[in-house]
Design a protein around this motif. Structure first.
Motif, short mmCIF file in Angstrom:
data_model
loop_
_atom_site.label_atom_id
_atom_site.label_comp_id
_atom_site.label_asym_id
_atom_site.label_seq_id
_atom_site.Cartn_x
_atom_site.Cartn_y
_atom_site.Cartn_z
N LYS A 214 4.40 -9.94 -26.54
CA LYS A 214 4.50 -10.29 -27.95
C LYS A 214 4.07 -9.16 -28.89
N ASP A 215 3.01 -8.45 -28.53
CA ASP A 215 2.49 -7.40 -29.42
C ASP A 215 2.90 -5.99 -29.01
N SER A 217 5.32 -2.71 -28.86
CA SER A 217 6.20 -2.09 -29.87
C SER A 217 7.67 -2.19 -29.48
#
Ligand code: PTJ
Length: 260
Positions: A214-215, A217
């Motif tokens: 989800k986080d 790049s």
């Protein structure tokens, strides 16, 4: 109702079979869906009813594609609706995808039954009833999609798809993520990302990977996507089925060493 003792060695498999039977009784799953399930079970048995490493990799790549997508859509048929409705809703939430009912043997009754079933399992909006778009190159009923759903999706998840439609969707320049237990099926062969795994394991696995990524790049997600080799994933699955091992390339030989 059938009671299956949890201690039964093939508990999961029997539970899955029972869900398909119930799906037929409720008017969700087609009778052909029973045959499809039987074929799938045979391959799953040969895979050891587990997620092989190459399928887990493919699920991670699928998650990366879905997170990168502008408009991802998860296509649901009568088998998928019966087997894992909640898991489909969870995946759609995790990657912000639309859910669209899209049937090979399309009837209004079954369309509606599946939309209702998905709503009962937590879906908000379910597409597929408008049917104002078409997949070029296949006959009328099978070609029907929503113009603002699969029609304009850039990434589609098509579990247990028929080969003709998988090919026609691929020809529309969409990233196609196929879940199919048969690595030799045309759907798996034409997929951008084939996941050779049971839908009941593959869908929650894609969701888990999506949550992990989800986080991450966009550059890293793109690297995951471009590093994927679909032909190698299919080869690994076929080797696993034939040999009963994980099917990893290079197991016991040095094929990696002589690529030059
Ligand atoms: O609900 P509809 O009308 O859209 O019809 C759906 C079916 C599945 C009946 C239709 O798409 C069909 O006829 O599919 P096929 O051509 O039988 O292909 C189904 C493929 O899915 C086969 O390659 C099976 O091995 C595979 N399969 C079956 N069950 C599973 C599976 N793959 C993953 N997980 C399963 N549980």
């Amino acid at each position: 109702d059938i009671e299956i003792p949890e201690s039964h060695p093939r508990y999961q498999s029997l539970l899955t079979r029972h869900r398909i039977e119930e799906g037929v009784d409720k008017g969700i799953t087609s009778r052909q869906g029973l045959i499809a399930q039987g074929r799938g079970e045979a391959f799953d048995y040969l895979l050891g009813e587990r997620t092989i490493p190459s399928a887990d990799d493919a699920a991670r790549v699928a998650a990366a594609h879905l997170l990168l997508a502008d408009h991802p859509v998860i296509s649901v048929n009568g088998n998928v609706a019966a087997l894992c409705p909640e898991e489909i809703v969870e995946l759609a939430d995790a990657v912000d995808a639309d859910i669209e009912v899209n049937l090979f043997n399309r009837t209004d009754e079954r369309m509606r039954a599946i939309v209702d079933h998905l709503r009962e399992h937590g879906a908000d909006e379910v597409k597929g009833l408008t049917a104002d778009g078409r997949i070029p190159g296949i006959d009328h009923e099978r070609a029907k999609v929503d113009a603002d759903g699969i029609g304009t999706a850039d990434v589609v998840v098509v579990p247990l798809e028929d080969g003709d439609r998988a090919e026609a969707l691929g020809a529309m320049d969409k990233v196609e993520i196929v879940v199919d237990l048969n690595p030799m099926s045309r759907s798996a062969q034409v997929a951008t990302v084939p996941i050779v795994d049971n839908i009941v394991r593959a869908v929650p696995n894609i969701t888990a990977h999506a949550r992990d990524l989800k986080d991450v790049s966009r550059d890293e997600l793109e690297a995951i996507v471009t590093g994927f080799d679909a032909a190698a994933a299919l080869d690994a699955a076929e080797r696993a089925i034939r040999s009963g091992s994980d099917g990893d390339a290079g197991d016991g030989d040095d094929t990696d060493a002589d690529t030059n």
